[in-house]
Design a protein around this motif. Structure first.
Motif, PDB file in Angstrom:
ATOM      1  N   ILE A 139      14.586  -5.783  71.766  1.00  0.00           N
ATOM      2  CA  ILE A 139      13.848  -6.224  70.562  1.00  0.00           C
ATOM      3  C   ILE A 139      13.109  -5.257  69.794  1.00  0.00           C
ATOM      4  O   ILE A 139      12.458  -5.651  68.374  1.00  0.00           O
ATOM      5  CB  ILE A 139      11.912  -6.172  71.706  1.00  0.00           C
ATOM      6  CG1 ILE A 139      12.223  -7.616  73.142  1.00  0.00           C
ATOM      7  CG2 ILE A 139      10.856  -6.317  70.773  1.00  0.00           C
ATOM      8  CD1 ILE A 139      10.816  -6.508  73.873  1.00  0.00           C
ATOM      9  N   THR A 140      13.690  -4.123  69.542  1.00  0.00           N
ATOM     10  CA  THR A 140      13.336  -2.981  68.412  1.00  0.00           C
ATOM     11  C   THR A 140      14.097  -3.792  67.249  1.00  0.00           C
ATOM     12  O   THR A 140      14.361  -3.421  65.734  1.00  0.00           O
ATOM     13  CB  THR A 140      13.375  -1.664  68.569  1.00  0.00           C
ATOM     14  OG1 THR A 140      14.418  -1.766  69.330  1.00  0.00           O
ATOM     15  CG2 THR A 140      12.285  -1.189  69.218  1.00  0.00           C
ATOM     16  N   THR A 141      15.641  -3.797  67.965  1.00  0.00           N
ATOM     17  CA  THR A 141      16.620  -4.977  67.211  1.00  0.00           C
ATOM     18  C   THR A 141      16.314  -5.918  66.260  1.00  0.00           C
ATOM     19  O   THR A 141      16.376  -5.996  65.882  1.00  0.00           O
ATOM     20  CB  THR A 141      17.648  -4.623  67.539  1.00  0.00           C
ATOM     21  OG1 THR A 141      18.069  -3.514  67.960  1.00  0.00           O
ATOM     22  CG2 THR A 141      18.472  -4.805  66.885  1.00  0.00           C
ATOM     23  N   THR A 142      15.397  -6.714  67.363  1.00  0.00           N
ATOM     24  CA  THR A 142      15.257  -7.763  67.136  1.00  0.00           C
ATOM     25  C   THR A 142      14.323  -7.964  65.540  1.00  0.00           C
ATOM     26  O   THR A 142      14.154  -9.173  64.848  1.00  0.00           O
ATOM     27  CB  THR A 142      15.077  -8.774  68.079  1.00  0.00           C
ATOM     28  OG1 THR A 142      15.768  -8.698  69.191  1.00  0.00           O
ATOM     29  CG2 THR A 142      14.820 -10.359  67.542  1.00  0.00           C
ATOM     30  N   PHE A 143      13.917  -6.744  65.699  1.00  0.00           N
ATOM     31  CA  PHE A 143      12.279  -7.177  64.931  1.00  0.00           C
ATOM     32  C   PHE A 143      12.211  -5.966  64.550  1.00  0.00           C
ATOM     33  O   PHE A 143      11.318  -5.096  64.165  1.00  0.00           O
ATOM     34  CB  PHE A 143      11.367  -7.921  66.115  1.00  0.00           C
ATOM     35  CG  PHE A 143      11.080  -8.680  66.333  1.00  0.00           C
ATOM     36  CD1 PHE A 143      10.441  -9.650  65.740  1.00  0.00           C
ATOM     37  CD2 PHE A 143      11.380  -8.547  68.350  1.00  0.00           C
ATOM     38  CE1 PHE A 143      10.560 -10.625  66.768  1.00  0.00           C
ATOM     39  CE2 PHE A 143      10.831 -10.094  68.553  1.00  0.00           C
ATOM     40  CZ  PHE A 143      10.844 -10.820  68.190  1.00  0.00           C
TER      41      PHE A 143
END
Length: 364
Positions: A139-143
């Motif tokens: 999630i941290t990479t996606t956003f």
């Protein structure tokens, strides 16, 4: 007074909490800034290990994703604190509102996981919670624009209040905040464990079929316990964000989740006092491994390989030794020693020398 404390659990826990708080408050003035920072870090870990020991030891649910739940709390604190700071909020609200948000958001995440895993047990539940350690970094990479990607986020933290003095150490202020959160967590969990719901937790852990026959809603009990445990992990993550003043996915890896679980087992699974030993070990472990690495005198290449792996190896070795020698953990060993001291028989009357008065001794 002793009988009153024995009957009133809430009063007994309140007095213990106040006594511990007074002792910690005095201790912070005697410690150096670095030791105060370590004390604050231990308190942040204690919030998570206390909730995890209730989840694992009292309800029988295994979680390998509590490090990821701490990450949810830390990121929530960072985002909310930034929004409030941009809006001009200062003072206590800039501290309390992000902490409350971290607890609420992490509790909601724990509720979702708890609902999904209410019908699972053993390795199946562990596998479900293990996915958290994969989902959160993804999630941290996606956003990345909002969450900073691999670099993470900086955390807006105000200095200690001016009323404490210009030279007041920030580390002591952080220790006060973290220890207050840990004491509140321990107080609430201790009362939960000794309540009717605590008895229902233990009934579900021991035998789910018998618990259902006794009228206990097993699924609801499991979900509530997971929510409570997740909320305490979120609080610990928020406190950790205050201490480090930055949040990144690398700080909440799978190894960190394993460390939390091993700390609970080593300290004494199912005992809140054991969570204290586990949190202490989590803080002491880096210094132990650094000392070992220095004593080995390794080359830079070997030091790079040992970094991280040595901590896991030392923790695993301690876990094996404690499991073999003290199956109930460090707190179990302390409890056994205390019982032996209390059960030590008093000297027999024949062994006690007779007491003579001065007149008797003169006549003799």
């Amino acid at each position: 007074m002793i009988d009153l404390l024995a009957r009133h659990t809430l009063l007994r826990h309140a007095l213990i909490t106040l006594a511990a708080g007074a002792a910690i408050f005095a201790l912070t003035f005697a410690l150096s800034p670095y030791r105060n920072y370590q004390l604050a870090t231990m308190a942040a870990y204690l919030c998570a290990t206390a909730g995890l020991t209730v989840l694992v030891g009292l309800s029988g649910q295994l979680s390998l994703g509590h490090g990821a739940l701490m990450a949810v709390g830390a990121y929530t604190y960072a985002l909310v604190a930034t929004e409030l700071g941009d809006g001009g909020t200062t003072g206590p609200l800039l501290l309390l509102v992000p902490l409350v948000a971290a607890v609420v958001v992490t509790a909601a995440a724990g509720g979702i996981v708890g609902l999904a895993g209410a019908r699972l047990f053993g390795p199946y539940l562990a596998g479900l919670t293990l996915t958290l350690t994969i989902v959160v970094p993804a999630i941290t990479t996606t956003f990345a624009d909002q969450l900073g990607g691999d670099q993470g986020l900086s955390v807006l933290v105000e200095p200690a209040p001016a009323s404490l003095g210009v030279m007041f150490p920030l580390e002591r202020w952080q220790a006060w905040i973290a220890c207050l959160a840990a004491l509140l967590t321990m107080f609430l969990l201790a009362n939960l464990v000794h309540s009717r719901f605590g008895r229902e937790m233990r009934a579900v852990r021991d035998d789910e079929v018998a618990a259902r026959l006794a009228g206990i809603n097993v699924q609801r009990t499991k979900v509530v316990v997971f929510v409570v445990s997740a909320a305490t992990a979120g609080l610990g993550g928020g406190i950790l964000a205050i201490l480090t003043q930055s949040v990144s996915p690398g700080g909440f890896s799978l190894a960190f989740s394993l460390f939390l679980l091993m700390a609970v087992v080593i300290g004494g699974v199912g005992r809140l006092a054991g969570a204290v030993w586990g949190a202490l070990l989590l803080v002491a472990l880096p210094e132990i491994t650094d000392s070992l690495a220095d004593s080995i005198g390794s080359s830079p290449r070997l030091a790079e390989r040992l970094d991280g792996n040595l901590s896991l190896a030392v923790f695993g070795l301690v876990l094996i030794l404690v499991t073999i020698l003290f199956p109930r953990g460090i707190q179990g060993l302390v409890d056994a020693a205390t019982r032996r001291l209390r059960a030590r028989p008093a000297p027999a009357p024949s062994e006690v020398p007779p007491i003579t008065t001065s007149s008797e001794s003169i006549d003799a």
